[in-house]
Design an enzyme around this catalytic site. Structure first.
Site, short mmCIF file in Angstrom:
data_model
loop_
_atom_site.label_atom_id
_atom_site.label_comp_id
_atom_site.label_asym_id
_atom_site.label_seq_id
_atom_site.Cartn_x
_atom_site.Cartn_y
_atom_site.Cartn_z
N HIS A 25 41.15 -63.36 -35.92
CA HIS A 25 40.53 -64.41 -35.10
C HIS A 25 39.88 -65.44 -36.02
O HIS A 25 38.98 -65.09 -36.78
CB HIS A 25 39.45 -63.82 -34.18
CG HIS A 25 40.01 -63.02 -33.04
ND1 HIS A 25 39.22 -62.58 -32.00
CD2 HIS A 25 41.27 -62.60 -32.77
CE1 HIS A 25 39.98 -61.91 -31.14
NE2 HIS A 25 41.22 -61.90 -31.59
N TYR A 41 30.92 -64.71 -26.28
CA TYR A 41 29.52 -64.28 -26.13
C TYR A 41 28.91 -65.16 -25.06
O TYR A 41 29.09 -66.39 -25.09
CB TYR A 41 28.74 -64.50 -27.43
CG TYR A 41 29.13 -63.56 -28.56
CD1 TYR A 41 28.40 -62.40 -28.80
CD2 TYR A 41 30.21 -63.85 -29.39
CE1 TYR A 41 28.74 -61.55 -29.85
CE2 TYR A 41 30.56 -62.99 -30.43
CZ TYR A 41 29.82 -61.85 -30.65
OH TYR A 41 30.16 -61.00 -31.68
N PRO A 53 23.62 -54.85 -32.18
CA PRO A 53 25.08 -55.00 -32.21
C PRO A 53 25.58 -56.44 -32.13
O PRO A 53 26.71 -56.72 -32.54
CB PRO A 53 25.55 -54.20 -31.00
CG PRO A 53 24.38 -54.13 -30.10
CD PRO A 53 23.16 -54.16 -30.97
N LYS A 95 27.73 -56.29 -37.02
CA LYS A 95 27.53 -56.12 -38.47
C LYS A 95 27.50 -54.66 -38.93
O LYS A 95 27.67 -54.39 -40.13
CB LYS A 95 26.20 -56.78 -38.90
CG LYS A 95 26.22 -58.27 -38.83
CD LYS A 95 27.07 -58.87 -39.94
CE LYS A 95 27.51 -60.26 -39.61
NZ LYS A 95 28.80 -60.62 -40.12
N TYR A 115 28.51 -64.93 -39.55
CA TYR A 115 29.38 -64.12 -38.69
C TYR A 115 30.57 -63.60 -39.49
O TYR A 115 30.92 -62.41 -39.41
CB TYR A 115 29.87 -64.97 -37.51
CG TYR A 115 30.46 -64.14 -36.39
CD1 TYR A 115 29.64 -63.64 -35.38
CD2 TYR A 115 31.81 -63.84 -36.35
CE1 TYR A 115 30.17 -62.86 -34.37
CE2 TYR A 115 32.35 -63.07 -35.33
CZ TYR A 115 31.52 -62.59 -34.34
OH TYR A 115 32.04 -61.81 -33.34
P1 FAD Z 1 28.54 -43.06 -38.50
O1 FAD Z 1 29.73 -43.76 -38.00
O2 FAD Z 1 27.45 -42.69 -37.55
O3 FAD Z 1 29.04 -41.76 -39.25
C1 FAD Z 1 28.18 -40.72 -39.64
C2 FAD Z 1 28.94 -39.43 -39.63
O4 FAD Z 1 28.08 -38.38 -40.05
C3 FAD Z 1 29.40 -39.05 -38.23
O5 FAD Z 1 30.77 -38.71 -38.24
C4 FAD Z 1 28.51 -37.88 -37.85
O6 FAD Z 1 29.16 -36.97 -36.97
C5 FAD Z 1 28.25 -37.27 -39.20
N1 FAD Z 1 27.04 -36.45 -39.26
C6 FAD Z 1 25.87 -36.60 -38.59
N2 FAD Z 1 25.02 -35.62 -38.89
C7 FAD Z 1 25.64 -34.84 -39.79
C8 FAD Z 1 25.27 -33.65 -40.46
N3 FAD Z 1 24.08 -33.09 -40.26
N4 FAD Z 1 26.14 -33.09 -41.31
C9 FAD Z 1 27.38 -33.64 -41.52
N5 FAD Z 1 27.79 -34.76 -40.89
C10 FAD Z 1 26.93 -35.36 -40.04
N6 FAD Z 1 28.90 -51.66 -34.73
C11 FAD Z 1 29.53 -52.81 -34.59
O7 FAD Z 1 29.67 -53.53 -35.58
N7 FAD Z 1 30.01 -53.17 -33.35
C12 FAD Z 1 29.91 -52.33 -32.25
O8 FAD Z 1 30.38 -52.64 -31.18
C13 FAD Z 1 29.25 -51.10 -32.39
N8 FAD Z 1 29.11 -50.24 -31.34
C14 FAD Z 1 28.47 -49.05 -31.54
C15 FAD Z 1 28.31 -48.15 -30.49
C16 FAD Z 1 27.65 -46.93 -30.68
C17 FAD Z 1 27.48 -45.96 -29.53
C18 FAD Z 1 27.11 -46.62 -31.97
C19 FAD Z 1 26.36 -45.31 -32.20
C20 FAD Z 1 27.28 -47.53 -33.01
C21 FAD Z 1 27.95 -48.74 -32.81
N9 FAD Z 1 28.14 -49.65 -33.85
C22 FAD Z 1 28.76 -50.82 -33.68
C23 FAD Z 1 27.67 -49.41 -35.18
C24 FAD Z 1 28.80 -48.89 -36.06
O9 FAD Z 1 29.67 -48.09 -35.31
C25 FAD Z 1 28.13 -48.14 -37.17
O10 FAD Z 1 27.35 -49.07 -37.92
C26 FAD Z 1 29.09 -47.42 -38.10
O11 FAD Z 1 29.69 -46.35 -37.42
C27 FAD Z 1 28.34 -46.91 -39.32
O12 FAD Z 1 29.13 -46.03 -40.05
P2 FAD Z 1 28.47 -44.80 -40.80
O13 FAD Z 1 29.61 -44.11 -41.46
O14 FAD Z 1 27.33 -45.26 -41.60
O15 FAD Z 1 27.83 -43.89 -39.65
C1 DHB Z 2 32.22 -56.01 -30.33
C2 DHB Z 2 30.97 -55.53 -30.57
C3 DHB Z 2 29.99 -56.39 -30.99
O1 DHB Z 2 28.76 -55.93 -31.26
C4 DHB Z 2 30.24 -57.73 -31.16
O2 DHB Z 2 29.25 -58.55 -31.57
C5 DHB Z 2 31.50 -58.21 -30.94
C6 DHB Z 2 32.51 -57.34 -30.51
C7 DHB Z 2 33.29 -55.09 -29.89
O3 DHB Z 2 33.00 -53.90 -29.70
O4 DHB Z 2 34.42 -55.52 -29.72
#
Ligand code: FAD
Ligand code: DHB
Length: 398
Positions: free
Chosen positions: A77, A206, A298, A302, A390
């Protein structure tokens, strides 16, 4: 219970985007690791989360051999829309940033690709580990303990990658006197759905609306992703499919008749809003990366990208240690990663404030938001600033 003692160079806790990409980058630097995840593989793959990849994340996946499917299936995009007062206004991101863009590709797909890459290396990736704990963090040989298939493991290593997300065990294992927490919990949430419906716009929308924020996004050419601002503890059972669609239409429909296509709802959930930073992102030989160290609002997407930027930097720092014995990059890891984190906090907070109805919101605030948006679209400088943030700055490891 029998127990096994083993050793690796880097023990990585968590197989989310941060942990899997850290393992992959270390492998490419010739550094060994074990990834320990407490949930099952299907659970880790199926969690519906982010979908917007910054240019830096796309480039990283492409350059490290995990971007083939992303290249084929990702939707590039060059811009996105902000709707207010019933009209959509476009931010031409590519034109304003010298060609930077975002790519729509679900976090689920990123995870699948990274798991495949890990499997291809033959290096260990352990799912469903129980009772995971970390210890001896200030020593040169920290340890991760866990149970897998009924066997207790004690894994000693040189470094621990704390990639276990916000609810993991790594950050809480740091003494509170050694860490400062910065936090704000917000009084609203997002109700998100995935719908089996082709997107009705080729780019994200948005939307500021008096009924609350709404966001039109997608996961593919056949799946629409939509969000509605709601209360932080919204009761999903009060939302029938019909209520969800009628609220989405009420907020998103613009004067030209544009609105999302309706289709069967495949998944739904409520996400609370939190801004959180833990400083520093290091304790002894344990380094935090991704959501274990910081959560951004969110709006602006980021979170996943910040996790990727962290591990890019961390992998370089660890590789440099093995290459030359130098600890300089390890020593500045936290400070540099926090700089990017606070920039993302600033941006996500600003976008959220401009588009949501906050605590005590009243018509004054709504008029002020409209003025903010009218100014934004009247000023190339303001649009350039938004587009730059962005699209995201290139990843950096210095
Ligand atoms: P995570 O993806 O949380 O990975 C951490 C991993 O560690 C998981 O697999 C977990 O199961 C594991 N873990 C936890 N505890 C333990 C333990 N004790 N021992 C071993 N493993 C463990 N970001 C966006 O940019 N856009 C979005 O739309 C968006 N939507 C989201 C919706 C939800 C419900 C959530 C929770 C987050 C969302 N985010 C979004 C944020 C984005 O998904 C996260 O920033 C991203 O997943 C970060 O990656 P990470 O690997 O740091 O953490
Ligand atoms: C999505 C999530 C976001 O937080 C955003 O700013 C844009 C798109 C998504 O899940 O597609």
């Amino acid at each position: 219970m029998c127990s096994v003692t083993s050793r690796t160079q880097v023990a990585i806790v968590g197989a989310g985007p941060a942990g899997l990409m850290l393992g992959h980058l270390l492998h490419r630097h010739g550094v060994d690791s074990v990834i320990i995840e407490n949930r099952s593989e299907p659970h880790v793959i199926e969690r519906v989360r982010a979908g917007v990849l910054e240019q830096g994340t796309v480039d990283l996946m492409r350059e490290t051999g995990t971007g083939d499917r992303l290249e084929r299936e990702g939707l590039r995009h060059d811009g996105f829309y902000i709707a207010f007062n019933g009209s959509r206004h476009r931010i031409d991101m590519a034109a304003l940033t010298g060609g930077r863009a975002i790519t729509i590709y679900g976090q689920n797909e990123v995870i699948k690709d990274l798991i495949d890459a890990r499997r291809a290396t033959g290096r260990p990736l352990i799912f469903e580990a129980a009772d995971v704990s970390v210890g001896d963090l200030q020593s040169a040989q920290p340890v991760v303990r866990f149970t897998a298939d009924g066997v207790a493991h004690e894994l000693t290593c040189d470094f621990i990658g704390g990639c276990d997300g916000f609810h993991g065990v790594c950050r809480p294992s740091i003494p509170s006197t050694a860490m400062r927490i910065f936090e704000r919990v917000h009084p609203f949430g997002w109700l998100g759905i995935l719908a089996d419906a082709p997107p009705s716009s080729t780019e994200l929308v948005y939307c500021l609306h008096e009924r609350g924020f709404a966001l039109f996004s997608m996961r593919s050419t056949s799946i629409t992703r939509l969000y509605l601002q709601c209360t932080h503890d919204e009761d999903l059972s009060a939302w029938s499919d019909q209520r969800i669609w009628s609220e989405l239409r009420a907020r998103l429909t613009t004067h030209d008749g544009w609105q999302p296509h309706v289709g069967p709802i495949l998944q739904r959930g409520v996400t609370g809003m939190r801004s959180f930073v833990a400083e520093p992102m290091r304790y002894g030989r344990m380094f935090l990366a991704g959501d274990s160290a910081h959560i951004v609002l969110p709006t602006g997407a980021k979170g996943l990208n910040l996790a990727m930027a962290d591990v890019y930097r961390l992998a370089f720092a660890i590789a440099e240690f093995y290459r030359s014995g130098g600890e300089q990059l390890l020593e500045c890891y936290s400070e540099r990663a926090l700089q990017r984190t606070w920039r993302a906090q600033r941006f996500s907070f600003w976008m959220t404030t401009m588009l949501h109805q906050g605590d005590g919101h009243n018509p004054f605030d709504y008029r002020r938001q409209i003025a903010d948006l009218e100014y934004l679209f009247s000023s190339r400088a303001a649009m350039t600033s938004l587009a730059e943030s962005y699209a995201g700055a290139p990843f950096d490891h210095e």
